[in-house]
Every structure is written in structure tokens, then in C-alpha cells.
Design a protein around this motif. Structure first.
Motif, PDB file in Angstrom:
ATOM      1  N   SER A 115     -10.843  10.511   2.021  1.00  0.00           N
ATOM      2  CA  SER A 115      -9.462  10.035   2.059  1.00  0.00           C
ATOM      3  C   SER A 115      -8.697  10.362   0.790  1.00  0.00           C
ATOM      4  CB  SER A 115      -9.447   8.515   2.301  1.00  0.00           C
ATOM      5  OG  SER A 115     -10.077   8.207   3.519  1.00  0.00           O
ATOM      6  N   CYS A 157      -2.844  -0.127  -3.088  1.00  0.00           N
ATOM      7  CA  CYS A 157      -3.654   0.616  -2.112  1.00  0.00           C
ATOM      8  C   CYS A 157      -4.820   1.339  -2.765  1.00  0.00           C
ATOM      9  CB  CYS A 157      -2.795   1.615  -1.346  1.00  0.00           C
ATOM     10  SG  CYS A 157      -2.104   2.949  -2.363  1.00  0.00           S
ATOM     11  N   GLY A 206      -2.848   5.459  -0.520  1.00  0.00           N
ATOM     12  CA  GLY A 206      -1.572   5.746   0.114  1.00  0.00           C
ATOM     13  C   GLY A 206      -1.299   4.919   1.343  1.00  0.00           C
ATOM     14  N   THR A 207      -2.341   4.272   1.882  1.00  0.00           N
ATOM     15  CA  THR A 207      -2.183   3.423   3.057  1.00  0.00           C
ATOM     16  C   THR A 207      -2.892   2.101   2.834  1.00  0.00           C
ATOM     17  OG1 THR A 207      -4.172   4.334   4.110  1.00  0.00           O
ATOM     18  CG2 THR A 207      -2.064   5.378   4.659  1.00  0.00           C
ATOM     19  N   ASN A 256      -4.529  -1.262   5.192  1.00  0.00           N
ATOM     20  CA  ASN A 256      -4.932  -1.556   6.562  1.00  0.00           C
ATOM     21  C   ASN A 256      -4.797  -3.035   6.867  1.00  0.00           C
ATOM     22  OD1 ASN A 256      -7.577  -2.922   5.895  1.00  0.00           O
ATOM     23  ND2 ASN A 256      -7.992  -0.905   5.033  1.00  0.00           N
ATOM     24  N   PHE A 266      -3.264   1.139  10.320  1.00  0.00           N
ATOM     25  CA  PHE A 266      -2.998   1.689   8.991  1.00  0.00           C
ATOM     26  C   PHE A 266      -1.501   1.941   8.861  1.00  0.00           C
ATOM     27  CE2 PHE A 266      -7.334   2.776  10.033  1.00  0.00           C
ATOM     28  CZ  PHE A 266      -8.028   2.519   8.862  1.00  0.00           C
ATOM     29  N   GLN A 267      -0.961   1.633   7.693  1.00  0.00           N
ATOM     30  CA  GLN A 267       0.455   1.866   7.450  1.00  0.00           C
ATOM     31  C   GLN A 267       0.650   2.282   5.998  1.00  0.00           C
ATOM     32  OE1 GLN A 267       2.151  -1.884   8.450  1.00  0.00           O
ATOM     33  NE2 GLN A 267       1.349  -2.946   6.679  1.00  0.00           N
ATOM     34  N   PRO A 268       1.742   2.998   5.703  1.00  0.00           N
ATOM     35  CA  PRO A 268       1.983   3.409   4.314  1.00  0.00           C
ATOM     36  C   PRO A 268       2.038   2.204   3.391  1.00  0.00           C
ATOM     37  CG  PRO A 268       3.451   4.574   5.805  1.00  0.00           C
ATOM     38  CD  PRO A 268       2.766   3.519   6.623  1.00  0.00           C
ATOM     39  N   CYS A 269       1.471   2.370   2.206  1.00  0.00           N
ATOM     40  CA  CYS A 269       1.464   1.283   1.235  1.00  0.00           C
ATOM     41  C   CYS A 269       2.900   0.896   0.889  1.00  0.00           C
ATOM     42  CB  CYS A 269       0.719   1.736  -0.027  1.00  0.00           C
ATOM     43  SG  CYS A 269       0.805   0.560  -1.390  1.00  0.00           S
ATOM     44  N   GLY A 327       3.332   5.246   0.082  1.00  0.00           N
ATOM     45  CA  GLY A 327       2.428   6.300   0.532  1.00  0.00           C
ATOM     46  C   GLY A 327       2.164   7.389  -0.479  1.00  0.00           C
ATOM     47  N   ARG A 354       0.575   7.082  -3.338  1.00  0.00           N
ATOM     48  CA  ARG A 354      -0.700   6.800  -3.989  1.00  0.00           C
ATOM     49  C   ARG A 354      -0.555   6.472  -5.476  1.00  0.00           C
ATOM     50  NH1 ARG A 354      -5.236   9.842  -1.270  1.00  0.00           N
ATOM     51  NH2 ARG A 354      -4.421  10.775   0.623  1.00  0.00           N
TER      52      ARG A 354
END
Length: 789
Positions: A106, A176, A180-181, A183, A290-293, A298, A300
Motif C-alpha cells: 500500500s 492515516c 492516504g486512506t 478505513n 475505505f475513504q480518503p484520509c 489522500g 499521505r
């Protein structure tokens, strides 16, 4: 027939000499390969090309290099067996550029698997304003450290000295953790609140009521295992779901206990979904979203890394840009203090564009790249290498490339050769074969009917040679005189996946529809994003086949089950005896067929099991026959032989015969039904998946480049198979670059005009004849030249 090498390459120092190669189906092959030349290896799929190039030459080069490392280091390296060859001379360091997908960790992106991210981090650490620290301050893989961060050491005189301050050591987003995501776990999918732990409340795969995984919770002492979970107190429910790692004693054994949520996060969510067993993957897809932080959006990166900018953009912005645009941005920076760094970055980014990957972004997850994209990304590492006299080995480098892009790939292969390197290419495309200095054609057919060198020489000599490749090298497809009439349409409205620009298109049903366009134009985004997943749609993509090293075509297709039952019925015994993974296994090797010896820090060794001699079964099982053959002899049969064996008489098994017929239809007649899947090429694996999916009852078939790995002579057979699917009432949608498939289509949808943000639009809809007459698109221009001869 083996020809002597040309005079200009006759010097033994200028040759790679192979003597007596017998790897897989090679039949004692001997040949001389010219160094510092571009040699293309041709032949039908399964003829022995990969066995010679990858399994013998490249494998021995890598094995010998590994032996130069200390024993301690070798202990951490993959074990490489010595290829079955009498002698190899003149080997140089081999660099394999294959189609294996890049690691789908990931944290792995296009930028991290090349030097691009590292160069950008250095650039931003030097020029970024506000200045926030060293290059690692821009890395999403290094955690942030908050507080004063002052490191002190005691000096000899009793005073202390501050070494450095790293209040912000890394650029990782703390929310995150650089993924980047974030959960969100649906707790209702973890347990049935109406049941107790002893009653089977936990519904996670692997948690049975009496299993060890459940006992860790039911016997932990934190709650009553006979009480329904809905009656748990808040503390009990917290301990079940979220309790941090503690030691508990169960049956006198100390084990580590932690709540269900962190256990799932560590055991399942940290793994590559594609590597999961199907039932585990289904659970994760059902229970986890899962979704963008929300904190880093997203990217990171933490706020500090995002705040520092160069020429108006942050490093997060840079990584999100299309690489062709990023290259233009880099060219616009005029900063003498960073001139060498900028020049290196520009050259690297231009390499992406030159190789046809300018439509990617550096933040693209590496695991999402296709096999062809992954191969071209690996190639970027070597384009500007200072190494010379290296042997570069390529596995079908034209895979996934539009005819327009193949010329650029050819130029890059020639550049590698002209730097003084030996370039070995396994290839089927005539456009790629045409640039060869030397051609080695294997055959005459596949499997046991192949494994011989049937031609060596120049491309012009190959054209005149009476080999399968020579006869088909100049094949050109013809446009259909008539096309099928659609029976309906499949509507796509407002498609905007990835680079698609709100696409509306109607795909005709009941016909062979081909989706074309340059690499990165949006073909796969359109079809996989808007068609795959619909009811009645069967999708055969290029994803890897999942399975252990014991898996083979018989187990993967389900064919082994009726075969085992037929053996059991014929001999009056249990079906389990005819499974090498069950009761019938050889007791010495446990049904593996080989013995693995772990030599500690030295590389492990695999040797053929001396008891079963690789047959995998107990000797008593081999006494049982069906049609005069034991189970090991049946599994050693190629598909073509098994097709006849299971068609009639005592060994007639209609269920197995139907599966074998589909394997034969997709061009895998030479494949051994018990051959390990690990020995199959990428094209063979994809056609195996196609054969399995042909049994599905869907009305629409989606195929993603089914010509991958197919010899020129086999493409015609594939077109026949596609015709049979359509004529049986199916709708077939093919994403394809091969011009013979385009010419055979009833309808073409061309996506473009370019790649990335320069694509994503429908630039043509109509019949192949209309596309050729139009000639306004790259696809139309190339197809016109192809059918025109």
C-alpha cells in the motif's frame, strides 16, 4: 535446424554459448547468441522461448551473481536452482525486465519504485518555502516526531551538546500513517449480537465456535463466553473489540490477546487484497469501507510537508500531476543552485513520457499498474544507466501498447543495444521482430511438440524460412465484408472514472465490439468502470491467478473433482486417495513431489522426492487404474491427449471433457493438466482464466487484451473462438491493440485522442471499414496501413 552464427559474431568472446539446455520442454538445445546485439526469440506460446531465455540464460546469470555474495547475505535471498543445461559460456550480468506486477504494498507508488520521489524530496528540501527540513520531512513513509525533538549527548567535561532538532522528522500524515486512506469497519459484520462466544457469535472467517482463534476470546476471562454479546457491558464490548495487546493464559499457554478490530487490521487490512483467499477478500469487501484520509486529503503527507512549495506547488501537488505536466513544470524552474538535480529530474520525467507513460502520476499506487505498464516502469530504471555490457532480458515489451507506441518502444530497445548491451527479447509482434539483428525461432509447436530451434538468422531469412513464424510473419487481416446487426445496446452515461471526461456511449450487443486507443487513453477505465460488475457480465482481466505452488490446471478449473470421483468409482475406494493434498499423498514429500532442505544461512535446496520420483502420490494409490492409466499418468497428460482419453470408454468423463474442450479452444492443448501454475506464462494464465470463465452463464463477456502472449498463428484461432461466443448468443466486448482483432470487429469504439488528460473521450464509433476510411485517429491511420499491406 541450427545455423552457424554470422562471421562478424564468430569470435567466442562475442557469444553467449548454450550447450545441452533441457529446462522444461527444451530438447537438448544448443546455440550461440551474439553479444551486444538485439536478439528476438519467437515461436508459439509454450514452444520453449521463456524456458531458454528466462529459465536457462537469465536464471544461471542471476544464480552465479548470487553466489558471489557472502553466505550470510545469501540466506536472505531467493533460492535459485541450477538450470538443466550442460554448459553455459560468455554470460554477463542479466537484468530481467518482465511483466510481473510491481509490489502492491500500500505504500508503494510510481514515484517510490523509481527515483522520482527521492529527487523531488531533495528538491523541496532545498528550494521549498517555507523551509521545513531535510528530504525525509517530505516522505510519507517516515513518521513525524513532535515536541522539541532536541537530541543531546554528554561531553567528557560534564556539559551537554545539542546534536540536532528534529521536531518534524518525517512527512507522514499522523491520521492515516501515510496510507492516504482510512478505513471504517462495520461491526455488525464481525459478530452476531444475539449469540454468545461459545455459540458462534464471531462471524469473521477462520473463527469457528470451537476453534483456537475463538478460544482466545472465550477463555480469556474478560467476559462470560455463554452470555450473548448484546448483553455485554460497555467495558466487556470494548475489551472484545478494541482491547490493546495483553498476555493471557489459555490451557496453560501464554498467548497474546488483542481486540477483534486491531487483530483484523493487522492480519487482514495490512495485506494486498489480491493475495487474499477469495472468502477473506469477500469478507473485507463486505465489512470494511475505505475513504480518503480527511486530514491529508489522500496525499499521505502531514501539514508541514504540504505547506512548503516550489514554483507555486507543493510536493503533494507535484506527485498528483500527470507526469507529462510535471516534466513541463520542472523545465520551468530556473535555479542555478539546484541545476544538476533539476537536470536529473527532468531526464527521469522525460523518460516516462518517451516510454509512453506520461499519462501516469507519481502518486499512482504501483499495484494498480498493468503488466505492460509495470514492465515499462522497470525499464525507466535502466534507460539512463551507466552500466554497459549488460544482458537485458525482456518479456514481450509491446504488451499493452498501441501500434503508435510500439515504434517508441523499439527505439528504446535499440538505444540499450547501442550502448554496448546484449538485448534478448521474447516477442510475438511483427513490428518488434522487425528490429532484430538476430532471430531465434523455437518450435515447431508447443509443449512436448516444441522445445527445438527451428531457425536462426536474420529477419529477412526468417521470412523465407518454412517455419510457423516465418509463414505468418507478414500476415495481414482483411476487413469484414459484412458485419453483424446488433440485438440491442448497453448504455453508458456520464462515465468519469480516472481520466474519462463524462463519456456517453452506446455499446452494441450481440456483436463483437472492440475498444481501442493508445495506452492510457481510458479504454480500461470505460469498460471496467462502467460495464464490469453489471449483472450478467463476465470479465476476464489480466489479474494474476491465485493459488499455491501445488495448484495446476486440473485443480484450478475444477476438473480434478470428477476425475477423482471416476477413479474412486472404478476402483471402489475413496476419492480422497486421488488427491496429492489429502490421503493419497506421498508420505515422504507430503504430495509436493519434491523435498525442500533448509540449509540455514545458505540458500535452501529443492530435490526430487526419491520415493515418489515427483509423482506426488503414495505407491499404493498408483496401483488403481482408470482406462489403463494411474492418477499420476493422467495428470501428466497434455490437454490434447486428455481430451481423447476422457471422451469414450471406461474413462469417459463428460464433465472433465467439457472443461478440456474449453482449454483446447483457447489454445492450451499442449498444456499438462497437472503442470504447476507457477510454470505458466502470463498469456497462458490469462487464457486459462478465459477457459474457466467460458462456463459462466453471463450474457456479456469482457476480455482485456486476450491476444497477450499469442503467436501470430494462434490469433486466428482466438478470433474463431470469439466468433463462436458471439454466434452462441453472447455479446463480446474486447479491449485490444492487435490490429487483426480490430479488423475482425463488428463495431469499434476508439478512445483518445491521446493519453491521460489528453484522452478520455470517444473519438470514433463505427465499423472497422468506417474507421479506416475516416483516418482521423491514430488507430484509424495504423489500421489503414495494416489492412492495406
Amino acid at each position: 535446424m541450427t545455423q552457424q552464427p554470422a562471421d562478424h559474431i564468430a569470435d567466442s568472446h562475442d557469444l553467449i554459448r548454450v550447450r545441452g539446455a533441457r529446462e522444461n520442454n527444451l530438447k537438448n538445445v544448443s546455440l550461440d547468441i551474439p553479444k551486444r546485439r538485439l536478439t528476438v526469440f519467437t515461436g508459439v506460446s509454450g514452444s520453449g522461448k521463456s524456458s531458454l531465455v528466462f529459465g536457462t540464460i537469465a536464471a544461471e546469470s542471476q544464480r552465479m551473481i548470487n553466489e558471489t555474495y557472502p553466505a550470510f547475505v545469501q540466506g536472505f535471498m531467493a533460492s535459485l536452482a541450477r538450470p538443466d543445461v550442460d554448459r553455459l559460456e560468455g554470460l554477463t550480468t542479466a537484468i530481467i525486465v518482465d511483466q510481473e506486477r510491481l509490489g502492491s504494498n500500500s505504500r508503494s507508488t510510481v514515484g517510490t519504485v523509481t527515483d522520482a520521489n527521492a529527487l523531488l524530496r531533495i528538491l523541496f528540501s532545498r528550494l521549498g518555502q517555507p523551509h521545513i527540513g531535510s528530504p525525509q520531512a517530505f516522505s510519507f513513509n517516515i513518521p513525524s516526531v513532535h515536541g522539541s525533538g532536541a537530541i543531546t549527548i554528554e561531553k567528557g567535561d560534564g556539559t551537554t551538546k545539542v546534536v540536532r532538532d528534529f521536531a518534524q522528522l518525517g512527512g507522514m500524515c499522523p491520521r492515516c500513517e501515510g496510507m492516504g486512506t482510512v478505513n471504517d469497519i462495520d461491526l455488525t459484520q464481525l459478530y452476531d449480537a444475539s449469540k454468545s462466544l461459545n455459540g458462534g457469535a464471531i462471524t469473521i472467517p477462520g473463527f469457528t465456535a470451537d476453534g483456537w482463534a475463538t478460544r482466545m476470546y472465550s477463555e480469556s476471562g474478560f467476559f462470560d463466553p455463554d452470555k450473548p454479546i448484546r448483553d455485554f457491558t460497555d467495558t466487556e464490548l470494548h475489551d472484545l473489540l478494541y482491547k490493546e495487546l495483553v498476555k493471557v493464559k489459555i490451557s496453560g499457554i501464554n498467548i497474546s490477546y488483542e481486540g477483534l478490530v486491531p487483530k483484523i487490521q493487522k492480519s487482514m487490512l495490512s495485506k494486498d487484497p489480491d493475495a487474499m483467499q477469495p472468502h477473506i477478500r469477500a469478507f473485507v469487501e463486505r465489512a470494511v469501507t475505505f475513504q480518503p484520509c480527511p486530514e491529508c486529503h489522500g496525499t499521505r503527507l502531514n501539514e508541514g510537508a504540504r505547506s512548503s512549495k516550489v514554483a507555486g506547488i507543493s510536493i503533494a501537488d507535484a506527485c498528483a500531476m500527470q507526469i507529462s505536466d510535471l516534466a513541463a513544470w520542472a523545465r520551468g524552474i530556473d535555479e542555478p543552485s539546484a541545476a544538476p538535480l533539476l537536470e536529473t529530474l527532468r531526464q527521469l520525467l522525460d523518460s516516462f513520457v518517451d516510454i509512453g507513460l506520461g499519462y501516469l502520476s507519481l502518486d499512482r499506487a504501483s499495484g494498480t499498474l498493468s503488466g505492460g505498464e509495470a514492465q515499462r516502469t522497470k525499464m525507466i530504471r535502466h534507460l539512463r544507466s551507466a552500466l554497459t555490457d549488460v544482458t537485458y532480458v525482456f518479456d514481450e515489451p509491446t504488451v499493452g501498447l498501441h501500434p503508435h507506441d510500439i515504434q517508441r518502444m523499439n527505439e528504446l530497445l535499440v538505444q540499450l543495444r547501442d550502448k554496448g548491451n546484449t538485448v534478448l527479447v521474447v516477442e510475438h509482434k511483427p513490428e518488434a521482430i522487425a528490429i532484430a539483428d538476430h532471430v531465434v525461432d523455437l518450435g515447431p509447436r508447443a509443449g512436448s511438440a516444441g522445445g527445438e530451434i527451428v531457425f536462426e538468422g536474420t529477419v529477412d531469412e526468417l521470412r523465407r524460412a518454412d517455419t510457423l513464424t516465418g509463414r505468418h510473419l507478414d500476415d495481414r487481416a482483411h476487413l469484414k465484408q459484412t458485419v453483424r446487426t446488433p440485438t440491442g445496446t448497453l448504455e453508458i452515461r456520464g462515465a468519469s472514472t480516472h481520466n474519462l471526461q463524462n463519456v456517453d456511449v452506446d455499446l452494441p450487443l450481440g456483436v463483437l465490439a472492440v475498444i481501442t486507443g493508445v495506452a492510457g487513453s481510458g479504454k480500461s477505465s470505460l469498460i471496467h468502470g462502467s460495464v464490469s460488475g453489471r449483472d450478467g457480465v463476465v470479465t476476464v482481466d489480466q489479474g494474476a491467478i491465485r493459488g499455491s505452488r501445488r495448484s495446476n490446471p486440473a485443480t484450478y478449473t475444477g476438473m480434478l473433482e470428477p476425475i477423482r470421483k471416476a477413479f474412486a468409482k472404478a476402483n471402489g475406494v475413496k476419492p480422497a486417495l486421488f488427491s496429492a493434498n489429502s490421503e493419497g499423498a506421498c508420505p515422504n514429500c507430503n504430495g509436493a513431489g519434491f523435498i525442500y532442505v533448509d540449509l540455514g544461512v545458505m540458500a535452501g535446496v529443492e530435490t526430487l522426492c526419491e520415493v515418489c520420483e515427483g509423482r506426488r502420490f503414495d505407491s499404493s494409490v498408483l496401483e488403481y487404474k482408470l482406462g489403463g492409466r494411474d492418477i499420476s499418468e493422467v495428470l501428466a497428460m497434455p490437454v490434447s491427449e486428455a481430451l481423447t482419453f476422457f471422451a469414450e470408454g471406461e474413462s469417459r468423463i463428460p464433465a472433465a471433457h467439457a472443461i478440456l474442450q474449453r482449454l483446447s479452444d483457447v489454445g492450451l492443448g499442449y498444456l499438462g493438466i497437472g503442470q504447476p501454475l507457477s510454470t505458466l506464462s502470463g498469456g497462458e494464465r490469462q487464457r486459462l482464466k478465459l477457459a474457466v470463465n467460458m462456463a459462466e452463464q453471463g450474457g456479456i463477456y469482457v476480455l482485456d487484451e486476450p491476444t497477450t502472449g499469442l503467436h501470430l498463428a494462434d490469433v486466428e484461432a482466438l478470433l474463431g473462438l470469439l466468433d463462436r461466443l458471439v454466434d452462441s448468443g453472447k455479446s463480446v466486448i474486447v479491449i485490444e491493440h492487435h490490429q487483426a482483432v480490430m479488423a475482425h470487429a463488428d463495431w469499434i469504439v476508439d478512445i483518445g485522442p491521446g493519453a491521460g488528460h489528453d484522452g478520455g473521450r470517444v473519438v470514433f464509433e463505427g465499423t472497422p471499414a468506417e474507421l479506416v476510411a475516416d483516418e482521423s485517429t491514430l488507430t484509424g491511420q495504423h489500421l489503414a496501413r495494416y489492412v492495406g499491406g
